[in-house]
Write an enzyme that holds these catalytic residues in place. Structure first.
Site, short mmCIF file in Angstrom:
data_model
loop_
_atom_site.label_atom_id
_atom_site.label_comp_id
_atom_site.label_asym_id
_atom_site.label_seq_id
_atom_site.Cartn_x
_atom_site.Cartn_y
_atom_site.Cartn_z
N VAL A 86 16.30 35.39 -129.71
CA VAL A 86 17.62 35.49 -130.33
C VAL A 86 18.37 36.69 -129.76
O VAL A 86 17.91 37.83 -129.80
CB VAL A 86 17.50 35.63 -131.87
CG1 VAL A 86 18.90 35.76 -132.48
CG2 VAL A 86 16.77 34.43 -132.45
N LYS A 87 19.53 36.40 -129.21
CA LYS A 87 20.36 37.42 -128.56
C LYS A 87 21.34 37.99 -129.58
O LYS A 87 22.16 37.26 -130.15
CB LYS A 87 21.10 36.78 -127.39
CG LYS A 87 21.64 37.71 -126.34
CD LYS A 87 22.18 36.88 -125.17
CE LYS A 87 22.75 37.73 -124.07
NZ LYS A 87 23.34 36.87 -123.01
N VAL A 88 21.25 39.31 -129.82
CA VAL A 88 21.98 39.96 -130.90
C VAL A 88 22.82 41.10 -130.32
O VAL A 88 22.33 41.89 -129.51
CB VAL A 88 20.99 40.54 -131.95
CG1 VAL A 88 21.75 41.21 -133.08
CG2 VAL A 88 20.08 39.45 -132.48
#
Length: 216
Positions: A86-88
């Site tokens: 997951v890219k945050v």
């Protein structure tokens, strides 16, 4: 050093994968839109397709900017495939969400990092990857490679396990410099990766070999 390709284009992903050196993929809403992929369901299906092509980590970016939305979107993305990371974004609620993801067994890529201080916060929260944008840093008049070296030094001294994923790669020399500076991963468009193949002396040597082969 791992090689990721930064695109949503399936043909380019397949071409990079066929080289035998691809370790993963990063993409984002802008790259998705460039390929005409719009709407939540279409984007998630595209991530699934990428996961079927590449055996490696696939960074899937959340769109929310508040803690609750980031967490809900991240849980849905992580459920798509075991290889999803997951890219945050590097924001206050992003760091809080990265800590939540870490505590709940979801891997993360902290994106839009432009300083060592931000990289330290991401590592403290347990990010799997931290993504300094070296090309954009160079554009602002600072040295992107110096940031990679600084983060690498800090992580080594402090014993952080977060991997440095150098992003915003502009050319083949960027990739070489990232390897020298201590990046664990680079994510790049296809052209800079293919650029590593090229050297005029290789072309001259090959032409000479082929010419000599005709005389045999």
């Amino acid at each position: 050093m791992k090689f990721f390709i930064d695109t949503a284009n399936l043909d380019q992903i397949r071409e990079a994968n066929e080289l035998g050196i691809l370790d993963g993929v990063t993409t984002n809403p802008s790259l998705m839109a460039k390929e005409g992929i719009k709407g939540e369901e279409a984007i998630r299906q595209h991530y699934k397709t990428i996961c079927e092509i590449v055996e490696g980590d696939i960074s899937a970016e959340v769109l929310g900017t508040d803690f609750s939305t980031i967490v809900e979107e991240g849980k849905a993305l992580a459920a798509l495939h075991p290889n999803i990371v997951v890219k945050v974004p590097m924001i206050k609620d992003g760091i809080k969400a990265i800590k939540w993801f870490t505590d709940n067994g979801i891997r993360t890529n902290c994106t839009l990092v432009f300083s060592a201080g931000q990289a330290i916060l991401a590592a403290k929260a347990g990010a799997t990857y931290v993504s300094p944008f070296i090309g954009r840093i160079d554009d602002s008049g600072w040295d992107g490679m110096e940031l990679i070296r600084q983060i690498s030094n800090v992580y080594t001294i402090q014993g952080f396990n977060t991997q440095i994923l150098a992003a915003s790669i502009r050319n083949a020399n960027h990739i070489i410099s990232c390897a020298e500076a201590g990046a664990n991963v680079i994510t790049s468009p296809l052209d800079p990766i293919l650029g590593l193949l090229k050297h005029p002396l290789t072309d001259i040597g090959l032409a000479k070999f082929l010419e000599d082969a005709k005389k045999m």
